[in-house]
Structure formats: C-alpha cells, structure tokens
Enzyme design. Structure first.
Site: not given
Ligand code: PLP
Length: 420
Positions: A149, A234, A263
C-alpha cells in the site's frame, strides 16, 4: 438555523445527517455500522473524547499518525507560536524551519539520505519518490509488491498491489509490476534493463502487518546494488519509531536510495510528508529545481510541528519504548488468541504495529465493533480486512495494554457467543 448543544444526542445526529447529505452516505453508514456513533471533540494523550464527554482509548493511532498521542503540548505550543508569527511560506524568502527540519532528517535518516523534499501527505511523498526514481535512472519500470500500500493518488495507487482499489481507476500508470512480498527471487526475475526502482514497505502495513524474513531487505538491497536499480522504501507508516527503531529498515541494517515519510512526522498536529534521497539521485534535480514542486509543501506550520515532534521522539525515547511495549502487547494478544485457535489464524507484528488475523472478515469486523462497545478504537487493515490492526500511540502504558487485552478477550468471546 441554530446548532444543537454539542453535549446532546441531537448534535451527533445532525453531524451524521450532514455526513450523509454532504460527504458520503456510504461512509456515514460504514462508521455507524462499526459502532462509533459519536463526534470527536477533544484529544489528550491516549484518549479521544466525543462531544458528549465519552472517552475512547485510541489503539488505532490514526493509522500511525498519533505516535505522540493526541495534542502533545510541546507540538501544539510550537505550532501556536509559529502560527502567530508566520504560518505559511511566502515562497520567496528562505524558510528557516524547513532548512532546520531537512538538516534534522538528514542526521536521523538511515544511510546517506541527505536531501529532502517536503509535501503534505504519504501518497504525495510516494509520488515524488517515483518521479525521482524515473528521473534519476532515465528508466520507467517500477516493481511493487502484491498487497503493498502506497496511497491512492495515481502514482501511489499504481505502486500499490490490491486490485479492488486499482481496477475501478484503470488505466493506471504504465510500467508498474507487482511481485510477492518477502521474495527476493521474484524481484530478481521481474527486473529488466528498463527497471528504475523497486518500492516496498519494510513491513507491509495495510496488507495485514506482514513482517518479512530477516534476509529479505538485505537481499533486496544487494540485488538493487548489483543491478543498478534504485531501492525506494516507503516508511510512511513504519517511520519514526513505530516498529521499535527510528526507521524500520534500521532493524535489518540497510538504507534505501529514496525514502518516503509522512504520518507521525507531523506529531498528530499538522499534516506533513516528505521524500528523501541520496546526493547521487538528487543531483538530477540540479538543472531544474522546480521540476517537482508543491505550494503548501514545507510550510512553516508543518515544519514547526515536525521539529517539535522529533524533539519529543528523542526526549521520550519513543522508538525504544515502542519496542518494549510492542513485545508486551504482542505476547499478550498471542496469549489471548491461543484460546480461539479456530477463529484467529495468526498474531504478528513488530514494535507497536500488531496485526491479528481472523479466519473470516465478518468476525474481524464484529470484533472491532466489540472494541467499540468498550470505547476502544481499532480498525482492519485496508488491503486485508481479515486482519485487525492494533497501532496505539507510542506513549502507551502498561495499564492501557492490560485494558485492551481484557477487552480483546471479551470482544472475541462475545462474537463467538453471537455466532453460536
Ligand atoms: N504509504 C504507506 C505505507 C501507507 O501506510 C499510507 C497510508 O496508510 C500511505 C503511503 C498513504 O499516505 P496518505 O494517506 O497520507 O496519503
């Protein structure tokens, strides 16, 4: 029209009606179904209070946002002071909080991630990381993982690996492929002369908290080095102490070429995201530093929040705390799960990112509702609804963990009684 007193049920009903009418009927129904029938009003530490004064224990932590708990006074004070002086950047003069934050991040980040670009969310951080990888290599192919994700804008979604969220928006970006997580050989087989980068979460969060084998990330790092492919990590969800180290990849002693963060960086007070890169990749931005830009990215308010957040994470030693409390939570949940072998298939996690896998997604949903009845926040993972995630603020204490362990037992038992 007068607004009802926030302490009344009429205020809650009116808010939900507005959701139904002006935001999303489906979302209103979903939230109501899960059992959280309240309007959030105030947050403090581990707790959120609704407008009627009901306290909830937060074991979801805003999907990783509330590492410091709610409304940490030091972060709030930093933002208030900055707001009164210069909240947003003129974009003409130099921005000191952004410069300070970039310096702090360079010192904290693994490896040689010296440069930072600031944005406003996780998915934007991923977008920038993907663009940089293509720019730096002159190649187009990106390899992601099944169940991974990375957000829901087109780049993040293209890198993500769950069809239910991807298919309705096809065609996505070209040249993305997905291989099983925790499988270096699969990545090796997918690499072609046109591969720019591999993007992975060090621990898959939304896929149900999947912790890879110890040789996975070192193996990926070596494979990328051997083939000249960039490694993008990520750390949007795993960064800033969540898994027991400042960044999850530190556990395996490796560093990426490009890293996405967001986050927890804003301390639960301001939204902020960023992607970082080594000097070797960043030099492609030199000829035109405006190739990638963001109006709000790096604004003073967000950077002031992040600087105060990093102070708190260090002062309160939150990564080490997450390791200790995470071990306690994981073993406690495992002990309860042993009572329900036909219902719970696995409990896994790293630090304070814990996933409980149920045999059935409906049971998982009912257990979340069971937590709700006991005024505890929990949620399922987005790419695997059979898994409940427990992701409390890193400031969680023993008493709160004990309360959740008892509540978990009560919730599972209640669901099984209901289904019997
Ligand atoms: N990358 C990861 C690993 C995530 O867990 C998330 C959100 O849960 C995102 C990217 C996307 O972040 P955002 O919701 O701030 O766009």
């Amino acid at each position: 029209m007068t607004t009802p007193d926030p302490a009344t049920a009429a205020f809650v009903d009116e808010t939900i009606a507005k959701y139904r009418k002006y935001i999303s009927p489906g979302l209103a129904n979903l939230m109501d179904f899960v059992g959280f029938h309240g309007v959030e009003w105030r947050g403090e530490g581990m707790s959120v209070y609704d407008s009627q004064g009901q306290a909830y224990l937060d074991f979801l932590g805003g999907y990783g946002v509330f590492a410091l708990g709610h409304a940490h006074p030091k972060v709030v004070a930093a933002v208030q002071a900055q707001a009164a002086r210069l909240p947003m950047s003129s974009r003409v003069l130099f921005n000191r909080p952004a410069a300070d934050l970039a310096e702090r991040l360079a010192a904290l980040a693994p490896g040689n991630l010296q440069y930072t670009f600031f944005c406003n969310s996780g998915t934007e951080a991923v977008e920038g990381a993907l663009k940089l990888a293509r720019l730096a290599t002159g190649k187009t192919e990106i390899i992601g993982t099944v169940g991974g994700f990375h957000g829901k804008t087109y780049g993040g979604l293209s890198a993500s690996g769950r069809e239910v969220y991807r298919a309705p928006f096809a065609p996505l970006l070209p040249d993305f492929s997905h291989v099983p997580f925790n499988d270096v050989a699969a990545v090796a087989a997918a690499i072609t002369p046109r591969t720019a980068a591999v993007i992975v979460e060090p621990v898959q969060g939304e896929n149900g908290v999947i912790v890879p084998d110890d040789d996975y990330l070192p193996g990926l790092r070596k494979l990328c080095d051997d083939t000249g492919v960039l490694l993008i990590l990520d750390e949007v969800q795993t960064g800033f102490g969540r898994t027991g180290t400042m960044f999850a990849c530190e556990r395996w002693g490796i560093a990426p070429d490009i890293m996405a963060i967001a986050k927890a960086l804003g301390g639960g007070v301001m939204p902020i995201g960023a992607f970082m890169g080594t000097p070797a990749v960043w030099k492609v931005f030199e000829p035109n530093p405006l190739l990638h830009s963001s109006t709000f990215g790096g604004n003073e308010l967000a950077c002031a929040a992040a600087l105060a957040t990093l102070d708190v994470i260090e002062e309160e030693n939150l990564p080490a705390r997450a390791a200790v409390m995470g071990t306690r939570l994981l073993s406690g949940i495992r002990a309860v799960a042993e009572k329900y072998p036909g219902t719970i298939t696995e409990v896994r996690g790293l630090g304070l990112l814990v996933g409980v896998e149920f045999t059935d997604r409906d049971i998982a949903a009912l257990v979340i509702a069971g937590f709700a009845q006991q005024q505890i926040f929990a949620a399922y993972t987005l790419n695997n609804p059979c898994v409940i995630r427990l992701e409390p603020p890193l400031i969680v204490g023993d008493a709160e963990i004990d309360r959740v362990l008892t509540a978990f037992d009560t919730a599972v038992e209640g669901v099984l009684d209901l289904l019997a």
